[in-house]
Design a protein around this motif. Structure first.
Motif, mmCIF file in Angstrom:
data_model
loop_
_atom_site.group_PDB
_atom_site.id
_atom_site.type_symbol
_atom_site.label_atom_id
_atom_site.label_comp_id
_atom_site.label_asym_id
_atom_site.label_seq_id
_atom_site.Cartn_x
_atom_site.Cartn_y
_atom_site.Cartn_z
ATOM 1 N N LYS A 99 -0.772 -4.441 -2.101
ATOM 2 C CA LYS A 99 -0.881 -4.423 -0.631
ATOM 3 C C LYS A 99 -2.208 -3.790 -0.185
ATOM 4 C CE LYS A 99 4.077 -4.691 -0.128
ATOM 5 N NZ LYS A 99 5.363 -4.278 0.374
ATOM 6 N N GLN A 100 -2.649 -2.743 -0.870
ATOM 7 C CA GLN A 100 -3.911 -2.092 -0.484
ATOM 8 C C GLN A 100 -5.102 -3.017 -0.772
ATOM 9 O OE1 GLN A 100 -4.335 0.292 1.503
ATOM 10 N NE2 GLN A 100 -6.567 0.228 1.285
ATOM 11 N N GLU A 101 -5.093 -3.644 -1.947
ATOM 12 C CA GLU A 101 -6.206 -4.562 -2.277
ATOM 13 C C GLU A 101 -6.246 -5.733 -1.279
ATOM 14 O OE1 GLU A 101 -5.921 -3.575 -7.034
ATOM 15 O OE2 GLU A 101 -5.615 -5.666 -6.395
ATOM 16 N N THR A 102 -5.057 -6.175 -0.853
ATOM 17 C CA THR A 102 -5.005 -7.286 0.108
ATOM 18 C C THR A 102 -5.578 -6.841 1.449
ATOM 19 O OG1 THR A 102 -3.018 -8.035 -1.043
ATOM 20 C CG2 THR A 102 -3.457 -9.057 1.073
ATOM 21 N N ARG A 103 -5.310 -5.578 1.823
ATOM 22 C CA ARG A 103 -5.916 -5.041 3.063
ATOM 23 C C ARG A 103 -7.428 -5.002 2.941
ATOM 24 N NH1 ARG A 103 -2.136 -0.847 2.527
ATOM 25 N NH2 ARG A 103 -0.292 -1.355 3.715
ATOM 26 N N GLY A 107 -8.458 -7.385 5.532
ATOM 27 C CA GLY A 107 -8.466 -6.493 6.707
ATOM 28 C C GLY A 107 -7.056 -6.032 7.065
ATOM 29 N N ASP A 108 -7.006 -4.821 7.636
ATOM 30 C CA ASP A 108 -5.709 -4.208 7.998
ATOM 31 C C ASP A 108 -4.930 -5.086 8.977
ATOM 32 O OD1 ASP A 108 -6.376 -2.073 6.491
ATOM 33 O OD2 ASP A 108 -6.746 -0.702 8.165
ATOM 34 N N GLU A 109 -5.665 -5.639 9.957
ATOM 35 C CA GLU A 109 -4.976 -6.355 11.029
ATOM 36 C C GLU A 109 -4.270 -7.602 10.495
ATOM 37 O OE1 GLU A 109 -7.420 -7.046 14.477
ATOM 38 O OE2 GLU A 109 -5.856 -8.375 15.285
ATOM 39 N N GLN A 110 -5.007 -8.367 9.668
ATOM 40 C CA GLN A 110 -4.411 -9.588 9.120
ATOM 41 C C GLN A 110 -3.180 -9.255 8.261
ATOM 42 O OE1 GLN A 110 -5.149 -13.187 9.445
ATOM 43 N NE2 GLN A 110 -3.064 -12.823 8.742
ATOM 44 N N VAL A 111 -3.316 -8.206 7.455
ATOM 45 C CA VAL A 111 -2.180 -7.852 6.573
ATOM 46 C C VAL A 111 -0.989 -7.377 7.413
ATOM 47 C CG1 VAL A 111 -1.397 -6.287 4.728
ATOM 48 C CG2 VAL A 111 -3.623 -7.438 4.554
ATOM 49 N N ILE A 113 -0.300 -8.405 10.385
ATOM 50 C CA ILE A 113 0.295 -9.621 10.968
ATOM 51 C C ILE A 113 1.206 -10.291 9.936
ATOM 52 C CG2 ILE A 113 -0.253 -11.975 11.771
ATOM 53 C CD1 ILE A 113 -2.757 -10.723 13.132
ATOM 54 N N TRP A 114 0.720 -10.416 8.704
ATOM 55 C CA TRP A 114 1.558 -11.044 7.670
ATOM 56 C C TRP A 114 2.831 -10.245 7.405
ATOM 57 C CZ3 TRP A 114 -3.306 -11.932 4.200
ATOM 58 C CH2 TRP A 114 -3.855 -13.186 4.485
ATOM 59 N N ARG A 115 2.680 -8.903 7.433
ATOM 60 C CA ARG A 115 3.845 -8.075 7.072
ATOM 61 C C ARG A 115 4.836 -7.904 8.223
ATOM 62 N NH1 ARG A 115 2.574 -2.418 4.951
ATOM 63 N NH2 ARG A 115 4.744 -2.484 4.350
ATOM 64 N N ARG A 116 4.327 -7.777 9.442
ATOM 65 C CA ARG A 116 5.235 -7.358 10.502
ATOM 66 C C ARG A 116 5.338 -8.287 11.703
ATOM 67 N NH1 ARG A 116 7.194 -5.583 7.049
ATOM 68 N NH2 ARG A 116 7.549 -3.435 6.410
ATOM 69 N N SER A 117 4.435 -9.280 11.843
ATOM 70 C CA SER A 117 4.597 -10.178 12.990
ATOM 71 C C SER A 117 5.934 -10.893 12.827
ATOM 72 C CB SER A 117 3.478 -11.201 13.044
ATOM 73 O OG SER A 117 3.634 -12.101 11.976
#
Ligand SMILES: O=C(O)[C@H](O)COP(=O)(O)O
Length: 238
Positions: A99-103, A107-111, A113-117
């Motif tokens: 998850k950190q490498e994906t951020r 970027g934090d915002e995109q991740v 969105i994927w995790r919590r939108s």
């Protein structure tokens, strides 16, 4: 007659520990996760509610959490019904990634969105992925998703609630549902009528039973986490 439901998110899994997107990959509990499951069983036992039935997913981490909790409660005899519809939300192409490498990459915002939108699914899992569920015989006859938003997860959890769990609860049964962060968020959204916006900030801690009292229309009248030290805010003013 009031009914009680206990939502139990599985204890820490190996990939929770490694901070990897897990979804439908069948990873097991860590030792800490096993301890969390036992603690959940002790808390449920102290509470004294007489449970009649239990529901879980077809994923090892949820099944073992339930079994360990039931063992602590001295209630291993309780019926357990397993169904893929209670599985974790499918994390698509994010499955297996850190998850950190994906951020760092997206970027934090995109991740976030994927995790919590509510309704933005991650990109679909590619056929060449190292983590296919398609050939797993537990999913024979199931239209295995390639990715899921929380909305898509709720779309497959809701029929199971309506057809299997709600009738048992309506019948007067107190039930434990041992499942996953996002399949339980989907159920919380449904039961507490949480808006698409507000569900984005609902987090369910691992191995901390959420006890919910329901009226005869299956509307929550009270809700609280049994381990208050690890509680998270609940929707609906509870
Ligand atoms: O599948 C996963 O990775 C976790 O169980 C839930 O992860 P999340 O908190 O990133 O949705």
């Amino acid at each position: 007659m009031p009914r009680t439901l206990a939502f139990l998110r599985h204890g820490q899994s190996q990939w929770n520990l490694e901070n990897r997107f897990t979804g439908w990959v069948d990873v097991d509990l860590t030792e800490k996760g096993e301890a969390e499951a036992r603690k959940a069983g002790q808390l449920l036992k102290q509470e004294g509610t007489e449970f009649d039935g239990t529901f879980t997913s077809v994923q090892t981490r949820a099944i073992r959490t339930l079994n360990l909790a039931l063992e602590e409660m001295g209630e291993c005899w309780l019926p357990v019904i397993k169904n893929w519809r209670l599985n974790e939300r499918h994390y698509g192409a994010l499955t297996g990634l850190n998850k950190q490498e994906t951020r760092e990459k997206h970027g934090d915002e995109q991740v976030h969105i994927w995790r919590r939108s509510y309704d933005v699914p991650p990109p679909p899992l590619e056929d060449s992925s190292a983590f296919p569920s398609l050939n797993d015989r537990r999913y024979r006859g199931v239209d295995v998703p390639k990715t899921e938003s929380l909305k898509l997860c709720l779309d497959r959890v809701e029929p199971y609630w309506n057809e299997a769990i709600a009738p048992a609860v309506r019948d007067g049964q107190n039930c434990i549902i041992a499942a996953h962060g996002n399949s339980l968020r989907a159920l919380v959204k449904l039961l507490f009528e949480v808006s698409d916006q507000d569900i984005t900030s609902v987090e369910i801690p691992t191995g901390n039973p959420l006890l919910i009292q329901l009226d005869e229309n299956l509307k929550p009248t009270a809700a609280r986490y049994l381990d208050q030290d690890r509680a998270q805010p609940l929707p609906g003013g509870f």
